[in-house]
Design an enzyme around this catalytic site. Structure first.
Site, PDB file in Angstrom:
ATOM      1  N   HIS A  80       0.868  -1.181   0.000  1.00 29.09           N
ATOM      2  CA  HIS A  80       0.000   0.000   0.000  1.00 29.09           C
ATOM      3  C   HIS A  80       0.897   1.220   0.000  1.00 29.09           C
ATOM      4  O   HIS A  80       1.584   1.492   0.991  1.00 29.09           O
ATOM      5  CB  HIS A  80      -0.911  -0.013   1.233  1.00 29.09           C
ATOM      6  N   LEU A  81       0.905   1.923  -1.120  1.00 33.06           N
ATOM      7  CA  LEU A  81       1.770   3.108  -1.228  1.00 33.06           C
ATOM      8  C   LEU A  81       1.001   4.387  -0.927  1.00 33.06           C
ATOM      9  O   LEU A  81       1.595   5.446  -0.773  1.00 33.06           O
ATOM     10  CB  LEU A  81       2.389   3.174  -2.632  1.00 33.06           C
TER      11      LEU A  81
ATOM     12  N   ALA B 205      -6.383  -0.600  10.611  1.00 32.14           N
ATOM     13  CA  ALA B 205      -5.664  -1.871  10.410  1.00 32.14           C
ATOM     14  C   ALA B 205      -4.558  -1.713   9.383  1.00 32.14           C
ATOM     15  O   ALA B 205      -4.785  -1.198   8.296  1.00 32.14           O
ATOM     16  CB  ALA B 205      -6.647  -2.939   9.948  1.00 32.14           C
TER      17      ALA B 205
ATOM     18  N   HIS C 227      -8.394 -10.636  -1.169  1.00 30.94           N
ATOM     19  CA  HIS C 227      -8.302 -10.536   0.289  1.00 30.94           C
ATOM     20  C   HIS C 227      -9.342 -11.524   0.817  1.00 30.94           C
ATOM     21  O   HIS C 227     -10.532 -11.213   0.857  1.00 30.94           O
ATOM     22  CB  HIS C 227      -8.605  -9.106   0.753  1.00 30.94           C
TER      23      HIS C 227
ATOM     24  N   ASP D  65       2.506  -6.447   2.232  1.00 31.73           N
ATOM     25  CA  ASP D  65       1.302  -5.816   2.776  1.00 31.73           C
ATOM     26  C   ASP D  65       1.667  -4.668   3.715  1.00 31.73           C
ATOM     27  O   ASP D  65       0.954  -4.399   4.691  1.00 31.73           O
ATOM     28  CB  ASP D  65       0.388  -6.825   3.480  1.00 31.73           C
TER      29      ASP D  65
HETATM   30  C1  NCD Z   1      -4.497  -2.735   4.530  1.00 32.69           C
HETATM   31  C2  NCD Z   1      -4.559  -1.223   4.401  1.00 32.69           C
HETATM   32  O1  NCD Z   1      -4.321  -0.527   5.388  1.00 32.69           O
HETATM   33  O2  NCD Z   1      -4.813  -0.720   3.297  1.00 32.69           O
HETATM   34  N1  NCD Z   1      -4.615  -3.087   5.908  1.00 32.69           N
HETATM   35  C3  NCD Z   1      -4.193  -4.215   6.495  1.00 32.69           C
HETATM   36  O3  NCD Z   1      -4.461  -4.382   7.694  1.00 32.69           O
HETATM   37  N2  NCD Z   1      -3.483  -5.111   5.846  1.00 32.69           N
HETATM   38  C4  NCD Z   1      -5.537  -3.384   3.684  1.00 32.69           C
HETATM   39  C5  NCD Z   1      -5.381  -4.876   3.543  1.00 32.69           C
HETATM   40  O4  NCD Z   1      -4.527  -5.371   2.797  1.00 32.69           O
HETATM   41  O5  NCD Z   1      -6.119  -5.606   4.219  1.00 32.69           O
HETATM   42 ZN    ZN Z   2      -2.977  -5.179   1.830  1.00 31.75          ZN
END
Ligand code: NCD
Ligand code: ZN
Length: 343
Positions: free
Chosen positions: A13-14, A258, A137, A242
């Site tokens: 996630h960038l 999260a 997911h 992730d």
């Molecule tokens: C990710 C997010 O923050 O975008 N969060 C995570 O807990 N891994 C989304 C995801 O990949 O579930």
């Molecule tokens: Zn993710």
């Protein structure tokens, strides 16, 4: 000393805006490429949005002087996707669709509520015909420790009904999911945190919101089964960090957002773990070779990363405006360090 060729992070996630500018260098400097997740504030659910985001990432790599980095793009799967849009995406080089069950995690508000309904199955059929990869997911809305396991039957149904569709189980967290890799068309990504930590790291002593993520960290037995799978170099598995940065204020206030921000430590920490388990020789497969085969990534420009056994202190935080992001293992000392990067 170890030399890694073309490290690839197949799940990252960038983010956008200021956070993108603050976190991209950790991936762009040390990885050849990374699969950028589409769950932005405005989800990347059509080709134009994906291409615009790709441009944002490329412009930011230029500003940061880390241009030898390939953003691998994914498109957010929603019911409104249709054949024309999928054909357009494919033409533009997008080959990964990301499916979020609605409400399962950060940025999944626009996800799919009923995964096996006719509309979504039609999309799977077109995706299979056009040669897309379906990245999922996989979590139900049941008890948090069983969510991934409960989702297993959906993985099986998709795998059986669409045998030519490549399916990726993202961020494996539950040892009971490993069995699903018996299907020829099911593959998986594994994170650093799910092979090194368990639920005790989130709530075993004090509550640590920075280690709260989806899927939630599970038992030591799950962790151990997953680390063995990663260490084995299995061709079914790619590394996908992730890494999911959240501002500290959102971690502490918004019901604990999260996501674990692991990008600053990935390669040194993986060296540490593979060395400790006498499997350094399999790290190249886990970090790059397997992903190249699974995702068909043959044209990634070369990047060579050398790491040495030297102490390296993880930074306490990354500043973003008046706020900050706390990385995994903040302030701790690792025994491997990145020494050199060559393009
Ligand atoms: C990710 C997010 O923050 O975008 N969060 C995570 O807990 N891994 C989304 C995801 O990949 O579930
Ligand atoms: Zn993710």
């Amino acid at each position: 000393m170890i030399t890694l060729q073309n490290p690839l992070d197949m799940h990252i996630h960038l983010r956008e805006g200021e956070i993108l500018k603050s976190v991209l260098n950790f991936s762009a400097k040390y990885f050849s490429g990374a699969l950028a997740m589409p769950n932005l504030k405005i989800p990347l659910n059509d080709t134009n949005k994906v291409l615009e985001y790709k441009k944002d990432i490329e412009n930011t790599t230029k500003e940061l002087n880390c241009e030898a980095f390939t953003p691998i793009m994914s498109m957010y799967l929603s019911e409104s996707l249709n054949k024309d849009e999928l054909i357009k995406a494919k033409k533009e080089g997008i080959k990964i669709l990301k499916l979020y069950p609605k409400g399962a995690t950060t940025g999944s508000e626009n996800g799919v509520s009923e995964i096996l309904n006719q509309k979504i199955c039609d999309i799977f059929q077109i995706a299979q015909d056009l040669g897309f990869i379906l990245s999922i997911h996989g979590e139900s809305n049941g008890f948090s420790m069983d969510r991934e396991f409960e989702f297993g039957e959906i993985f099986e149904k998709i795998a059986i009904n669409f045998p030519k569709l490549k399916i990726i189980m993202e961020h494996l967290s539950d040892r009971r999911s490993i069995d699903l890799l018996k299907y020829d068309n099911i593959f998986a990504t594994i994170t650093l945190h799910h092979i090194t930590m368990s639920l005790d790291d989130v709530l075993g002593s004090g509550l640590n919101p920075h280690y709260f993520c989806k899927p939630i960290l599970k038992t030591p037995k799950d962790r151990d089964a997953l680390i063995n799978l990663a260490l084995s170099g299995s061709e079914k598995i790619s590394f996908g960090s992730d890494s999911a940065p959240h501002l500290e204020s959102n971690k502490l206030k918004q019901n604990g957002a999260a996501g674990i921000f692991s990008a600053p430590i990935l390669l040194p920490r993986l060296c540490e773990i593979f060395e400790k388990n006498n499997r350094l020789e399999n790290l190249q497969k886990f970090i790059s070779d397997n992903a190249k085969k699974i995702y068909g990534l043959q044209n990634i420009p070369n990047k060579t990363i050398t790491l040495t056994k030297e102490k390296y202190k993880v930074q306490d935080s990354i500043l973003v405006g008046n706020d900050k992001i706390i990385p995994l293992l903040a302030g701790e000392v690792l025994s491997w360090k990145i020494k050199d990067t060559r393009n």
